[in-house]
Design a protein around this motif. Structure first.
Motif, PDB file in Angstrom:
ATOM      1  N   ALA A 138      50.906  48.921 -84.846  1.00 36.02           N
ATOM      2  CA  ALA A 138      50.851  47.506 -85.213  1.00 36.02           C
ATOM      3  C   ALA A 138      52.130  47.072 -85.917  1.00 36.02           C
ATOM      4  O   ALA A 138      52.648  45.965 -85.676  1.00 36.02           O
ATOM      5  N   SER A 139      52.666  47.930 -86.771  1.00 35.58           N
ATOM      6  CA  SER A 139      53.910  47.614 -87.477  1.00 35.58           C
ATOM      7  C   SER A 139      55.080  47.493 -86.508  1.00 35.58           C
ATOM      8  O   SER A 139      55.925  46.594 -86.644  1.00 35.58           O
ATOM      9  N   MET A 140      55.122  48.388 -85.523  1.00 38.42           N
ATOM     10  CA  MET A 140      56.190  48.321 -84.518  1.00 38.42           C
ATOM     11  C   MET A 140      56.119  47.018 -83.724  1.00 38.42           C
ATOM     12  O   MET A 140      57.152  46.406 -83.414  1.00 38.42           O
ATOM     13  N   VAL A 141      54.907  46.576 -83.401  1.00 44.85           N
ATOM     14  CA  VAL A 141      54.740  45.318 -82.666  1.00 44.85           C
ATOM     15  C   VAL A 141      55.269  44.150 -83.494  1.00 44.85           C
ATOM     16  O   VAL A 141      55.978  43.271 -82.976  1.00 44.85           O
ATOM     17  N   VAL A 142      54.956  44.145 -84.786  1.00 41.86           N
ATOM     18  CA  VAL A 142      55.428  43.072 -85.672  1.00 41.86           C
ATOM     19  C   VAL A 142      56.947  43.039 -85.719  1.00 41.86           C
ATOM     20  O   VAL A 142      57.569  41.964 -85.611  1.00 41.86           O
TER      21      VAL A 142
END
Length: 361
Positions: free
Chosen positions: A162-166
């Motif tokens: 999720a952090s990578m997507v952000v």
């Protein structure tokens, strides 16, 4: 066609006088020029001070949270991974503020490369900060409202993905800064670090994209998500027999109200600016344009301030981080040790007496 014919055509064209009385040559629109000297002077006096204040508060607040995570926490929980990324995004954003403070007080003195890099870092940090705040709210919603189902997916891999997507979304949204930003000389103002290099219509289109992107993707969508998540959390808490549910609901109200109060004025101004460009700046009075400029400078700094202090605001509402901070104070300030240890002991005793809560407020 021979040379004599070419020569005759050349003489005809040279001696031809265009009829400037033809209506097609007459410009009927009134070209409005709004001097920005007063607005620019206001920005030169006002913006650097607030940029430096935001920079100092951000580094102090985010640095404290980062130190507590390093000292007392481990990066094996979803909340801590999101919180670390939020802190890093705010530090990235705050790192650009001294450059903008110098720019507003004088001119851009850092060259083309830093113009592009600083602009990109500024927007990447700004956008990712908003998205991580929304992501942390959604994760809290999952943990409270869908606790059983969420336990299966709220793993370390989920937090990292999720952090990578952000980060990817924030970088893509900021790519135009890397492409369009450049340094150029403007008479009376010196070197400017602004979006340039394309025809005015193209630049107008990209300005509208930026404004609507900010309003729709990085305000309206997160605001609806935050509202929905916290309303659902409140309903869930109200349905339980938690002895501390009144305190939890009050804190939820404070979080939602602060988010709304800090972000709404800035984004309303952004929307008005976009509508002004869409309708046509020629039909807008200079006084209205100046009012929007003043409003943008003031409301933007309020929104930036929330970005800078949000990790402190979010973390120190939780009892766990309050306890870590007390331990840190007890180590650094020995005279407070006795009082803090008694307080900690009291909180531990209370925690044994109260039932387990579904959220750490």
């Amino acid at each position: 066609m021979d040379d004599d014919e070419n020569y005759r055509l050349f003489i005809l064209m040279k001696n031809y006088t265009y009829d400037t009385t033809d209506p097609s040559y007459v410009v009927s629109d009134t070209v409005q020029h709004c001097p920005k000297n007063v607005v620019n002077q206001f920005a030169a006096n006002f913006m650097p001070l607030f940029y430096y204040i935001n920079f100092i508060l951000s580094y102090l607040g985010n640095g404290l949270v980062l130190f507590i995570i390093y000292k007392f926490e481990k990066l094996n929980t979803v909340t801590n991974i999101f919180l670390l990324n939020l802190v890093l995004s705010n530090i990235l954003f705050a790192s650009s503020l001294p450059f903008w403070a110098t720019y507003h007080s004088n001119e851009w003195i850092f060259g083309v490369a830093l113009c592009k890099i600083v602009s990109s870092a500024y927007f990447i940090g700004f956008y990712s900060s908003i998205l991580f705040l929304s992501l942390m709210t959604f994760d809290r919603y999952l943990a409270v409202v869908h606790a059983v189902e969420a336990a299966k997916i709220r793993k370390r891999s989920y937090a990292i993905s999720a952090s990578m997507v952000v980060w990817c979304v924030s970088i893509v949204a900021s790519l135009k800064e890397l492409v369009l930003r450049n340094v150029w000389e403007q008479t009376g103002y010196g070197r400017m670090c602004e979006e340039t290099g394309f025809p005015e219509e193209t630049m107008k289109h990209w300005r509208l994209v930026s404004y609507y992107q900010q309003f729709l993707v990085f305000f309206l969508l997160p605001l609806f998500m935050v509202m929905y998540c916290y309303v659902s959390i409140t309903i869930r808490i109200m349905s339980t027999r938690m002895k501390e549910k009144c305190r939890a609901i009050k804190l939820i109200f404070v979080i939602v109200f602060t988010f709304f109060a800090c972000w709404t004025p800035f984004n309303v101004v952004i929307l008005l600016r976009a509508l002004q460009i869409s309708i046509g700046e020629k039909t807008t009075l200079c006084a209205d344009t100046d009012t929007l400029d003043y409003a943008l400078y003031v409301t933007r700094n309020v929104a930036y301030l929330y970005c800078c202090i949000s990790p402190v605001f979010y973390t120190f509402l939780g009892k766990k981080f309050q306890s870590h901070f007390k331990r840190l104070l007890a180590k650094r300030v020995p005279c407070l040790k006795r009082h803090i240890s008694l307080s900690s002991q009291s909180s531990k005793t209370t925690s044994h007496r109260t039932p387990h809560t579904t959220c750490d407020y």
